[in-house]
Design a protein around this motif. Structure first.
Motif, PDB file in Angstrom:
ATOM      1  N   SER A   1       0.815  -1.221   0.000  1.00 49.00           N
ATOM      2  CA  SER A   1       0.000   0.000   0.000  1.00 49.00           C
ATOM      3  C   SER A   1       0.844   1.266   0.000  1.00 49.00           C
ATOM      4  CB  SER A   1      -0.931   0.004   1.225  1.00 49.00           C
ATOM      5  OG  SER A   1      -0.183  -0.043   2.418  1.00 49.00           O
ATOM      6  N   ASP A   2       2.116   1.150  -0.319  1.00 49.97           N
ATOM      7  CA  ASP A   2       2.968   2.331  -0.396  1.00 49.97           C
ATOM      8  C   ASP A   2       4.135   2.050  -1.324  1.00 49.97           C
ATOM      9  OD1 ASP A   2       3.808   4.903   0.062  1.00 49.97           O
ATOM     10  OD2 ASP A   2       3.728   4.751   2.231  1.00 49.97           O
ATOM     11  N   LEU A   3       4.908   3.091  -1.625  1.00 52.09           N
ATOM     12  CA  LEU A   3       6.055   2.949  -2.503  1.00 52.09           C
ATOM     13  C   LEU A   3       7.101   2.041  -1.874  1.00 52.09           C
ATOM     14  CD1 LEU A   3       6.624   6.640  -3.643  1.00 52.09           C
ATOM     15  CD2 LEU A   3       5.173   4.916  -4.671  1.00 52.09           C
ATOM     16  N   LEU A   4       7.731   1.223  -2.702  1.00 49.60           N
ATOM     17  CA  LEU A   4       8.788   0.328  -2.249  1.00 49.60           C
ATOM     18  C   LEU A   4      10.123   0.808  -2.810  1.00 49.60           C
ATOM     19  CD1 LEU A   4       6.999  -3.083  -2.928  1.00 49.60           C
ATOM     20  CD2 LEU A   4       6.991  -1.733  -0.821  1.00 49.60           C
ATOM     21  N   HIS A   5      11.142   0.828  -1.949  1.00 51.73           N
ATOM     22  CA  HIS A   5      12.462   1.297  -2.372  1.00 51.73           C
ATOM     23  C   HIS A   5      13.514   0.199  -2.402  1.00 51.73           C
ATOM     24  CE1 HIS A   5      11.012   5.350  -2.314  1.00 51.73           C
ATOM     25  NE2 HIS A   5      10.903   5.427  -1.001  1.00 51.73           N
ATOM     26  N   THR A   6      13.318  -0.860  -1.629  1.00 50.16           N
ATOM     27  CA  THR A   6      14.393  -1.843  -1.504  1.00 50.16           C
ATOM     28  C   THR A   6      13.832  -3.194  -1.085  1.00 50.16           C
ATOM     29  OG1 THR A   6      16.490  -2.334  -0.337  1.00 50.16           O
ATOM     30  CG2 THR A   6      14.804  -1.133   0.911  1.00 50.16           C
ATOM     31  N   SER A   7      14.517  -4.241  -1.496  1.00 47.48           N
ATOM     32  CA  SER A   7      14.139  -5.596  -1.097  1.00 47.48           C
ATOM     33  C   SER A   7      15.394  -6.453  -1.051  1.00 47.48           C
ATOM     34  CB  SER A   7      13.116  -6.196  -2.071  1.00 47.48           C
ATOM     35  OG  SER A   7      13.658  -6.276  -3.377  1.00 47.48           O
ATOM     36  N   ALA A   8      15.362  -7.506  -0.236  1.00 47.15           N
ATOM     37  CA  ALA A   8      16.545  -8.360  -0.104  1.00 47.15           C
ATOM     38  C   ALA A   8      16.150  -9.733   0.413  1.00 47.15           C
ATOM     39  CB  ALA A   8      17.563  -7.718   0.846  1.00 47.15           C
ATOM     40  N   PHE A   9      16.656 -10.774  -0.248  1.00 48.79           N
ATOM     41  CA  PHE A   9      16.527 -12.129   0.256  1.00 48.79           C
ATOM     42  C   PHE A   9      17.643 -12.405   1.253  1.00 48.79           C
ATOM     43  CE2 PHE A   9      13.903 -12.969  -3.513  1.00 48.79           C
ATOM     44  CZ  PHE A   9      12.941 -13.816  -2.963  1.00 48.79           C
TER      45      PHE A   9
ATOM     46  N   VAL B   1      11.313  -6.447   2.635  1.00 47.50           N
ATOM     47  CA  VAL B   1      10.926  -5.361   1.728  1.00 47.50           C
ATOM     48  C   VAL B   1      10.752  -4.079   2.537  1.00 47.50           C
ATOM     49  CG1 VAL B   1       9.217  -4.547   0.064  1.00 47.50           C
ATOM     50  CG2 VAL B   1       9.722  -6.982   0.214  1.00 47.50           C
ATOM     51  N   GLY B   2      11.324  -2.981   2.068  1.00 46.65           N
ATOM     52  CA  GLY B   2      11.187  -1.699   2.759  1.00 46.65           C
ATOM     53  C   GLY B   2      10.788  -0.599   1.805  1.00 46.65           C
TER      54      GLY B   2
ATOM     55  N   SER C   1       9.512  -1.497  12.416  1.00 46.76           N
ATOM     56  CA  SER C   1       9.134  -0.091  12.228  1.00 46.76           C
ATOM     57  C   SER C   1      10.340   0.825  12.341  1.00 46.76           C
ATOM     58  CB  SER C   1       8.078   0.316  13.262  1.00 46.76           C
ATOM     59  OG  SER C   1       6.881  -0.392  13.057  1.00 46.76           O
ATOM     60  N   CYS C   2      10.597   1.585  11.286  1.00 45.21           N
ATOM     61  CA  CYS C   2      11.651   2.595  11.276  1.00 45.21           C
ATOM     62  C   CYS C   2      11.009   3.982  11.374  1.00 45.21           C
ATOM     63  CB  CYS C   2      12.487   2.485  10.007  1.00 45.21           C
ATOM     64  SG  CYS C   2      13.286   0.883   9.795  1.00 45.21           S
ATOM     65  N   ALA C   3      11.827   4.977  11.691  1.00 45.58           N
ATOM     66  CA  ALA C   3      11.299   6.319  11.925  1.00 45.58           C
ATOM     67  C   ALA C   3      10.904   7.035  10.638  1.00 45.58           C
ATOM     68  CB  ALA C   3      12.324   7.156  12.692  1.00 45.58           C
ATOM     69  N   ALA C   4      11.443   6.601   9.510  1.00 43.30           N
ATOM     70  CA  ALA C   4      11.133   7.245   8.227  1.00 43.30           C
ATOM     71  C   ALA C   4      11.339   6.221   7.124  1.00 43.30           C
ATOM     72  CB  ALA C   4      12.015   8.483   8.029  1.00 43.30           C
ATOM     73  N   GLY C   5      11.219   6.666   5.876  1.00 42.02           N
ATOM     74  CA  GLY C   5      11.301   5.760   4.742  1.00 42.02           C
ATOM     75  C   GLY C   5      12.587   4.953   4.707  1.00 42.02           C
ATOM     76  N   VAL C   6      12.473   3.702   4.284  1.00 38.75           N
ATOM     77  CA  VAL C   6      13.613   2.790   4.214  1.00 38.75           C
ATOM     78  C   VAL C   6      14.130   2.755   2.783  1.00 38.75           C
ATOM     79  CG1 VAL C   6      14.393   0.414   4.563  1.00 38.75           C
ATOM     80  CG2 VAL C   6      12.665   1.412   6.084  1.00 38.75           C
ATOM     81  N   ARG C   7      15.432   3.026   2.622  1.00 35.47           N
ATOM     82  CA  ARG C   7      16.026   3.113   1.296  1.00 35.47           C
ATOM     83  C   ARG C   7      16.940   1.939   0.962  1.00 35.47           C
ATOM     84  NH1 ARG C   7      14.355   7.065  -2.512  1.00 35.47           N
ATOM     85  NH2 ARG C   7      12.882   8.310  -1.302  1.00 35.47           N
ATOM     86  N   CYS C   8      17.411   1.204   1.953  1.00 34.53           N
ATOM     87  CA  CYS C   8      18.332   0.109   1.679  1.00 34.53           C
ATOM     88  C   CYS C   8      18.251  -0.944   2.774  1.00 34.53           C
ATOM     89  CB  CYS C   8      19.769   0.603   1.521  1.00 34.53           C
ATOM     90  SG  CYS C   8      20.320   1.757   2.807  1.00 34.53           S
ATOM     91  N   LEU C   9      18.486  -2.193   2.381  1.00 37.41           N
ATOM     92  CA  LEU C   9      18.465  -3.335   3.293  1.00 37.41           C
ATOM     93  C   LEU C   9      19.617  -4.260   2.949  1.00 37.41           C
ATOM     94  CD1 LEU C   9      14.659  -4.273   3.080  1.00 37.41           C
ATOM     95  CD2 LEU C   9      15.783  -3.276   5.090  1.00 37.41           C
ATOM     96  N   VAL C  10      20.172  -4.918   3.974  1.00 36.05           N
ATOM     97  CA  VAL C  10      21.185  -5.941   3.717  1.00 36.05           C
ATOM     98  C   VAL C  10      21.182  -6.927   4.882  1.00 36.05           C
ATOM     99  CG1 VAL C  10      23.107  -4.674   4.822  1.00 36.05           C
ATOM    100  CG2 VAL C  10      23.582  -6.348   3.023  1.00 36.05           C
TER     101      VAL C  10
END
Length: 225
Positions: free
Chosen positions: A50-58, A67-68, A90-99
C-alpha cells in the motif's frame, strides 16, 4: 537462489499515507527463481503493498524476504509460506536500503531517518543503531564475514566502514556491537582516520539494559584488512 525487484509511483505526491494500489502505481515486489543453468527465471511471487517500495533483499539462506519503502516499515516474508508477511519492523522514516548478515540472523536497514539500524530478525528487535548521518543513507553492505558494515548516503562523498563484533559468553551470547570504524573518501581513496566508538549492545532476548551491557562488555575491533 532468488532475485527480486520492487518499486511504485506516487501520483498523490506524498499527500496520503495509505494509498490504493493500482496497476498504474505498481507498488509491488516481484521475486524470481534463478536456475542453475541459463534458462529463463520463472516468477515465483508478486506481492502488492500500500505504499512505494524502495528496496528488497533475500536472506542468504533463501528462506526470508525483506521489503522496505516509504512507509518506514520493513516487511518480513517467509518464502516457504508462499511469501506470507509474518512481521514488520518499524523505522522512523522511509527505508532506502536493506542488507542481511551472512548467517541470515541480522538485517541492517538505512534510509530517510539518517541512521543505519541493525535488527535481530528472530526476536524482531533492533539491537543497535549507528550514529546519525547528515543526510539519507542510501546504500549499506555487510562484508562476507559480517565483521564490517559499510554505509554511504547523500550529501557526503564518504563510505563509512563500521567494525562489528559478535560478543560471546554467558551474559552476552549472540550480542552485536559496533567496535569502531574507518571512513573512506571515495573521491581521493584516502582513509579519513578511525571512529573511536565502542558500544555494547544488550542481548534483547534476555532483556538486558543498554547501560549495563555497554559498561560490562569489552569490544575489540577486528584487524583492518
Amino acid at each position: 537462489a532468488f532475485l527480486a525487484g520492487c518499486g511504485g509511483s506516487d501520483d498523490m505526491h506524498g499527500l496520503m499515507t495509505v494509498k490504493s494500489n493500482t496497476a498504474s502505481r505498481g507498488m509491488t515486489a516481484i521475486a524470481w527463481q534463478v536456475p542453475h543453468k541459463g534458462a529463463e527465471c520463472p516468477e515465483v511471487a508478486s506481492i502488492d503493498f500500500s505504499d512505494l517500495l524502495h528496496t528488497s533483499a533475500f536472506s542468504p539462506s533463501g528462506k526470508v524476504f525483506a521489503v522496505g519503502g516509504e512507509s518506514g516499515k520493513v516487511s518480513i516474508l517467509l518464502v516457504e509460506r508462499h511469501f506470507e508477511v509474518v512481521s514488520e519492523l518499524s523505522c522512523a522514516a522511509g527505508v532506502r536500503c536493506l542488507v542481511w548478515s551472512s548467517d541470515s540472523r541480522f538485517l541492517a536497514s538505512g534510509g530517510e531517518d539518517l541512521h543505519v539500524s541493525i535488527w535481530d530478525v528472530k526476536s524482531e528487535h533492533m539491537v543497535f543503531k549507528l550514529p546519525k548521518e547528515k543526510d539519507w543513507v542510501v546504500s549499506i553492505a555487510f562484508s562476507p564475514d559480517s565483521l564490517w558494515l559499510a554505509s554511504c548516503g547523500f550529501g557526503c562523498p564518504l563510505v563509512r566502514l563500521h567494525a562489528i563484533e559478535v560478543l560471546h559468553g554467558s551474559a552476552a551470547q549472540g550480542v552485536l556491537a559496533e567496535a569502531g570504524g574507518r571512513t573512506w573518501d571515495v573521491s581521493s581513496g584516502a582513509a579519513e582516520g578511525t571512529v573511536s566508538v565502542s558500544i555494547g549492545v544488550p542481548d534483547l532476548a534476555a532483556a538486558l539494559p543498554v547501560a549495563s551491557a555497554a559498561a560490562g562488555f569489552s569490544v575489540t575491533p577486528p584487524a583492518a584488512k
